[in-house]
Design a protein around this motif. Structure first.
Motif, PDB file in Angstrom:
ATOM      1  N   ALA A   8      39.809  17.855  42.805  1.00 34.57           N
ATOM      2  CA  ALA A   8      39.528  18.304  41.447  1.00 34.57           C
ATOM      3  C   ALA A   8      39.085  19.761  41.446  1.00 34.57           C
ATOM      4  N   CYS A   9      39.518  20.477  40.450  1.00 33.34           N
ATOM      5  CA  CYS A   9      39.126  21.876  40.301  1.00 33.34           C
ATOM      6  C   CYS A   9      37.822  21.933  39.509  1.00 33.34           C
ATOM      7  N   PRO A  10      36.806  22.577  40.061  1.00 27.19           N
ATOM      8  CA  PRO A  10      35.543  22.680  39.328  1.00 27.19           C
ATOM      9  C   PRO A  10      35.696  23.594  38.113  1.00 27.19           C
ATOM     10  N   PRO A  11      34.764  23.515  37.177  1.00 23.23           N
ATOM     11  CA  PRO A  11      34.807  24.410  36.024  1.00 23.23           C
ATOM     12  C   PRO A  11      34.706  25.873  36.451  1.00 23.23           C
ATOM     13  N   ARG A  12      35.224  26.751  35.625  1.00 29.16           N
ATOM     14  CA  ARG A  12      35.246  28.189  35.919  1.00 29.16           C
ATOM     15  C   ARG A  12      33.860  28.709  36.302  1.00 29.16           C
ATOM     16  N   GLU A  13      32.824  28.246  35.612  1.00 27.17           N
ATOM     17  CA  GLU A  13      31.467  28.723  35.893  1.00 27.17           C
ATOM     18  C   GLU A  13      31.057  28.398  37.334  1.00 27.17           C
ATOM     19  N   GLU A  14      31.422  27.212  37.812  1.00 32.25           N
ATOM     20  CA  GLU A  14      31.106  26.836  39.198  1.00 32.25           C
ATOM     21  C   GLU A  14      31.871  27.697  40.190  1.00 32.25           C
ATOM     22  N   ILE A  15      33.132  27.981  39.866  1.00 29.99           N
ATOM     23  CA  ILE A  15      33.950  28.827  40.742  1.00 29.99           C
ATOM     24  C   ILE A  15      33.327  30.213  40.845  1.00 29.99           C
ATOM     25  N   GLU A  16      32.955  30.784  39.693  1.00 27.23           N
ATOM     26  CA  GLU A  16      32.363  32.118  39.689  1.00 27.23           C
ATOM     27  C   GLU A  16      31.036  32.138  40.446  1.00 27.23           C
ATOM     28  N   ALA A  17      30.218  31.104  40.277  1.00 20.34           N
ATOM     29  CA  ALA A  17      28.938  31.030  40.987  1.00 20.34           C
ATOM     30  C   ALA A  17      29.161  30.905  42.489  1.00 20.34           C
ATOM     31  N   ALA A  18      30.141  30.114  42.880  1.00 17.39           N
ATOM     32  CA  ALA A  18      30.435  29.951  44.307  1.00 17.39           C
ATOM     33  C   ALA A  18      30.926  31.263  44.913  1.00 17.39           C
ATOM     34  N   LEU A  19      31.770  31.982  44.185  1.00 16.96           N
ATOM     35  CA  LEU A  19      32.248  33.275  44.686  1.00 16.96           C
ATOM     36  C   LEU A  19      31.104  34.273  44.800  1.00 16.96           C
ATOM     37  N   ALA A  20      30.226  34.287  43.805  1.00 18.20           N
ATOM     38  CA  ALA A  20      29.092  35.214  43.835  1.00 18.20           C
ATOM     39  C   ALA A  20      28.128  34.872  44.973  1.00 18.20           C
ATOM     40  N   GLY A  21      28.026  33.596  45.314  1.00 12.90           N
ATOM     41  CA  GLY A  21      27.106  33.169  46.354  1.00 12.90           C
ATOM     42  C   GLY A  21      27.760  32.903  47.689  1.00 12.90           C
ATOM     43  N   ARG A  22      28.983  33.390  47.883  1.00  7.28           N
ATOM     44  CA  ARG A  22      29.680  33.126  49.143  1.00  7.28           C
ATOM     45  C   ARG A  22      28.887  33.704  50.310  1.00  7.28           C
ATOM     46  N   PRO A  23      29.093  33.155  51.496  1.00  9.10           N
ATOM     47  CA  PRO A  23      28.346  33.636  52.663  1.00  9.10           C
ATOM     48  C   PRO A  23      28.534  35.137  52.889  1.00  9.10           C
ATOM     49  N   ALA A  24      27.459  35.791  53.302  1.00  6.45           N
ATOM     50  CA  ALA A  24      27.516  37.222  53.600  1.00  6.45           C
ATOM     51  C   ALA A  24      28.597  37.477  54.639  1.00  6.45           C
ATOM     52  N   GLY A  25      29.359  38.527  54.429  1.00  2.00           N
ATOM     53  CA  GLY A  25      30.391  38.901  55.381  1.00  2.00           C
ATOM     54  C   GLY A  25      31.759  38.324  55.081  1.00  2.00           C
ATOM     55  N   THR A  26      31.832  37.367  54.163  1.00  3.79           N
ATOM     56  CA  THR A  26      33.141  36.822  53.796  1.00  3.79           C
ATOM     57  C   THR A  26      33.762  37.728  52.744  1.00  3.79           C
ATOM     58  N   GLU A  27      34.953  38.195  53.029  1.00  2.52           N
ATOM     59  CA  GLU A  27      35.660  39.084  52.108  1.00  2.52           C
ATOM     60  C   GLU A  27      36.876  38.364  51.542  1.00  2.52           C
ATOM     61  N   ILE A  28      37.287  38.777  50.353  1.00  2.87           N
ATOM     62  CA  ILE A  28      38.442  38.169  49.703  1.00  2.87           C
ATOM     63  C   ILE A  28      39.345  39.274  49.186  1.00  2.87           C
ATOM     64  N   LEU A  29      40.607  39.215  49.573  1.00  7.66           N
ATOM     65  CA  LEU A  29      41.631  40.099  49.030  1.00  7.66           C
ATOM     66  C   LEU A  29      42.494  39.276  48.085  1.00  7.66           C
ATOM     67  N   VAL A  30      42.934  39.870  46.997  1.00  3.42           N
ATOM     68  CA  VAL A  30      43.770  39.148  46.050  1.00  3.42           C
ATOM     69  C   VAL A  30      45.111  39.849  45.884  1.00  3.42           C
ATOM     70  N   ALA A  31      46.110  39.048  45.547  1.00  3.29           N
ATOM     71  CA  ALA A  31      47.436  39.549  45.198  1.00  3.29           C
ATOM     72  C   ALA A  31      47.679  39.185  43.743  1.00  3.29           C
ATOM     73  N   GLU A  32      48.142  40.153  42.978  1.00  8.66           N
ATOM     74  CA  GLU A  32      48.426  39.927  41.569  1.00  8.66           C
ATOM     75  C   GLU A  32      49.894  40.180  41.281  1.00  8.66           C
ATOM     76  N   GLU A  33      50.399  39.475  40.319  1.00  8.69           N
ATOM     77  CA  GLU A  33      51.771  39.682  39.859  1.00  8.69           C
ATOM     78  C   GLU A  33      51.770  39.538  38.348  1.00  8.69           C
ATOM     79  N   GLY A  34      52.128  40.597  37.662  1.00  7.86           N
ATOM     80  CA  GLY A  34      52.181  40.554  36.202  1.00  7.86           C
ATOM     81  C   GLY A  34      50.841  40.209  35.570  1.00  7.86           C
ATOM     82  N   GLY A  35      49.750  40.635  36.189  1.00  2.69           N
ATOM     83  CA  GLY A  35      48.428  40.343  35.663  1.00  2.69           C
ATOM     84  C   GLY A  35      47.893  38.976  36.033  1.00  2.69           C
ATOM     85  N   ASP A  36      48.697  38.168  36.713  1.00  3.41           N
ATOM     86  CA  ASP A  36      48.260  36.840  37.155  1.00  3.41           C
ATOM     87  C   ASP A  36      47.802  36.899  38.606  1.00  3.41           C
TER      88      ASP A  36
END
Length: 133
Positions: A8-36
């Motif tokens: 199950a996909c958690p609500p957006r708020e949980e996703i954002e909180a998890a990303l903000a609280g991710r372990p120190a040193g973990t980096e995330i790169l994103v790929a976008e296409e057409g704004g998605d």
């Protein structure tokens, strides 16, 4: 990604909180296409390795089904490799699902080599609680 892993996909708020609280040193790169959001790569630094050299561990590489085949996965791995080179690190390691020949061929097509002398382990559930509790 949650649908891909059949969880199950958690609500957006949980996703954002998890990303903000991710372990120190973990980096995330994103790929976008057409704004998605087309995909992402998450990776922490790892140290030490052979010869006391550091590296990066590609923890997650994911490209959404609608964006596969457009070069996003290759671009993300190339960007992670570029980060390793720029930092003077000596390797990028990751695991892959052994039951997905197309995925393995993709990684091999990048120039990556399987390391059959390594075995992937996981400690979770009751075993994690028993050992760590």
């Amino acid at each position: 990604m949650q649908a891909y892993y059949a969880v199950a996909c958690p609500p957006r708020e949980e996703i954002e909180a998890a990303l903000a609280g991710r372990p120190a040193g973990t980096e995330i790169l994103v790929a976008e296409e057409g704004g998605d959001l087309a995909g992402f790569a998450a990776f922490p630094a790892i140290y030490p390795g052979p010869g006391l050299a550091g590296g990066l561990f590609l923890k997650e590489l994911f490209v959404g089904a609608a964006h596969r085949g457009a070069g996003h996965g290759r671009a993300l791995v190339r960007a992670v490799a570029g980060e390793a080179v720029a930092r003077g690190l000596k390797r990028v390691d990751w695991t892959a699902d052994a039951g997905k020949p197309a995925l393995l061929a993709f990684y091999e097509g990048l120039g990556a080599a399987q390391k059959p002398d390594k075995v992937f382990f996981r400690l979770d559930g009751e075993a994690l609680a028993a050992l760590g509790g």
